[in-house]
Write a protein that holds these residues in place. Structure first.
Motif, short mmCIF file in Angstrom:
data_model
loop_
_atom_site.label_atom_id
_atom_site.label_comp_id
_atom_site.label_asym_id
_atom_site.label_seq_id
_atom_site.Cartn_x
_atom_site.Cartn_y
_atom_site.Cartn_z
N ASN A 97 -12.13 -28.94 31.71
CA ASN A 97 -12.27 -30.35 31.18
C ASN A 97 -10.99 -29.51 29.67
N ALA A 98 -11.11 -28.86 28.84
CA ALA A 98 -10.44 -28.79 27.38
C ALA A 98 -9.83 -28.31 27.53
N THR A 99 -9.78 -26.94 29.45
CA THR A 99 -8.33 -27.02 29.75
C THR A 99 -7.37 -27.87 29.84
N LYS A 100 -7.84 -28.81 30.48
CA LYS A 100 -6.54 -30.34 31.41
C LYS A 100 -6.82 -30.81 29.31
N LEU A 101 -7.75 -30.73 28.73
CA LEU A 101 -7.68 -31.51 27.83
C LEU A 101 -6.21 -31.24 27.02
N ALA A 102 -5.78 -30.05 26.77
CA ALA A 102 -5.02 -28.96 26.48
C ALA A 102 -3.60 -28.97 27.03
N MET A 103 -3.79 -29.34 28.38
CA MET A 103 -2.57 -29.21 29.15
C MET A 103 -2.54 -31.27 28.69
N LYS A 104 -3.15 -32.04 29.03
CA LYS A 104 -2.13 -33.59 28.51
C LYS A 104 -1.94 -33.44 27.53
N ARG A 105 -2.40 -32.56 26.20
CA ARG A 105 -1.67 -32.65 24.69
C ARG A 105 -0.03 -32.30 24.48
N ALA A 106 -0.36 -31.03 25.55
CA ALA A 106 0.77 -30.36 25.69
C ALA A 106 2.15 -31.39 25.72
N ILE A 107 1.94 -31.77 27.35
CA ILE A 107 3.32 -32.96 27.62
C ILE A 107 2.95 -34.25 26.68
N GLU A 108 2.47 -34.17 26.02
CA GLU A 108 2.55 -35.43 25.24
C GLU A 108 3.19 -34.62 23.86
N ASP A 109 2.70 -33.59 23.65
CA ASP A 109 3.42 -33.11 21.92
C ASP A 109 5.25 -32.86 22.81
N MET A 110 5.70 -32.71 24.13
CA MET A 110 6.84 -32.46 24.07
C MET A 110 7.68 -33.90 23.88
N ASN A 111 7.16 -34.75 23.71
CA ASN A 111 7.79 -36.03 23.77
C ASN A 111 9.03 -36.32 24.68
N HIS A 112 8.98 -35.86 25.47
CA HIS A 112 10.40 -35.78 26.51
C HIS A 112 9.94 -36.25 27.43
N ASN A 113 10.20 -37.24 28.24
CA ASN A 113 9.95 -38.06 29.79
C ASN A 113 9.91 -37.04 30.71
N PHE A 114 9.24 -37.30 31.79
CA PHE A 114 9.15 -36.15 32.92
C PHE A 114 8.71 -36.31 34.32
N ASP A 115 9.18 -35.85 35.66
CA ASP A 115 9.50 -36.76 36.40
C ASP A 115 8.16 -35.78 37.67
N TYR A 116 7.91 -35.02 37.20
CA TYR A 116 7.08 -34.13 38.02
C TYR A 116 6.38 -32.75 36.89
N LEU A 117 5.58 -31.99 37.67
CA LEU A 117 4.82 -31.09 36.28
C LEU A 117 4.49 -30.16 38.08
N ILE A 118 4.19 -28.38 37.35
CA ILE A 118 3.69 -27.78 37.84
C ILE A 118 3.00 -26.43 37.65
N THR A 119 1.91 -26.76 38.14
CA THR A 119 0.45 -25.86 36.93
C THR A 119 0.25 -24.87 37.57
N ASP A 120 -0.74 -24.15 37.13
CA ASP A 120 -0.97 -22.66 37.41
C ASP A 120 -2.94 -22.74 37.86
N TYR A 121 -2.55 -23.12 38.93
CA TYR A 121 -3.35 -23.57 39.79
C TYR A 121 -4.47 -24.33 39.57
#
Length: 206
Positions: A97-121
């Protein structure tokens, strides 16, 4: 050989671009396995005219190569985001769950719109995404995110080594023989993950 690898590294992105997705972010993390320190995630969006320039898994690169690519990624990407979750939160909500929270914070930190994500499993609902095993070997965006996350986390651990007697600059919090000896000699620090219940903790009655 490099041309074949080059095509493979953008195959996923090209398939998604062909379906109309414009801003595709690759996400990866560093630090799920160590017994000390934070987990760090990074997300990277490249422009559609990008040419592959990463051809190895971040773990197979030298420190110097990763540092050089870190700079190149920041220069070539449309957006880069970093998310950090410290050991106290890892202990509270578990590493997955901490990993997913870090991922969520990472996409928020981009401060950029995104349409789709690619994750490593890693399943990452409710975001539109594709989860692929060894995605950092198949997607340029994920490979770049892997390098950003590892370099950034390594720098954090190197900084911690200035404040604690453990050689975090060397083992980065992984349970190497050196790290085991340091735990026995110095005990646990405030950045150790108590929930990991490493065997040395039992021997020390911690």
């Amino acid at each position: 050989m490099q041309k074949k690898t080059s095509r493979c590294m953008l195959q996923i992105e090209k398939e998604l671009w062909s379906k109309g997705f414009k801003n595709i972010a690759g996400i990866d993390e560093a630090g799920r396995g160590p017994v000390a320190g934070p987990v760090v995630a990074a997300s990277v969006i490249f422009p559609q005219n990008i040419e592959p320039f990463i051809f190895k898994d971040s773990k197979k690169l030298t420190k110097k190569q990763r540092e050089e690519l870190f700079t190149q990624i920041k220069e070539r990407a449309l957006a880069v985001g970093i998310g950090i979750v410290d050991n106290s939160v890892i202990d509270r909500i578990n590493i997955y769950n901490a990993t997913k929270l870090a991922m969520k914070r990472a996409i928020e930190d981009m401060n950029h719109n995104f349409d789709y994500l690619i994750t490593d499993y890693v399943k990452f609902d409710p975001y539109p995404h594709i989860s692929l095993k060894k995605a950092d070997e198949k997607s340029l965006s994920v490979a770049a995110a892997s390098i950003i996350a590892k370099v950034f986390r390594d720098r954090i651990m190197e900084e911690f080594s200035k404040y604690y007697p453990h050689s975090f600059d060397k083992h980065k919090g992984y349970l190497t023989e050196l790290h085991r000896e340091e735990i026995i000699r110095y005990g646990l620090t405030p950045i150790h993950r108590k929930s990991f219940k490493i065997d040395i903790q039992y021997r020390l009655n911690i």
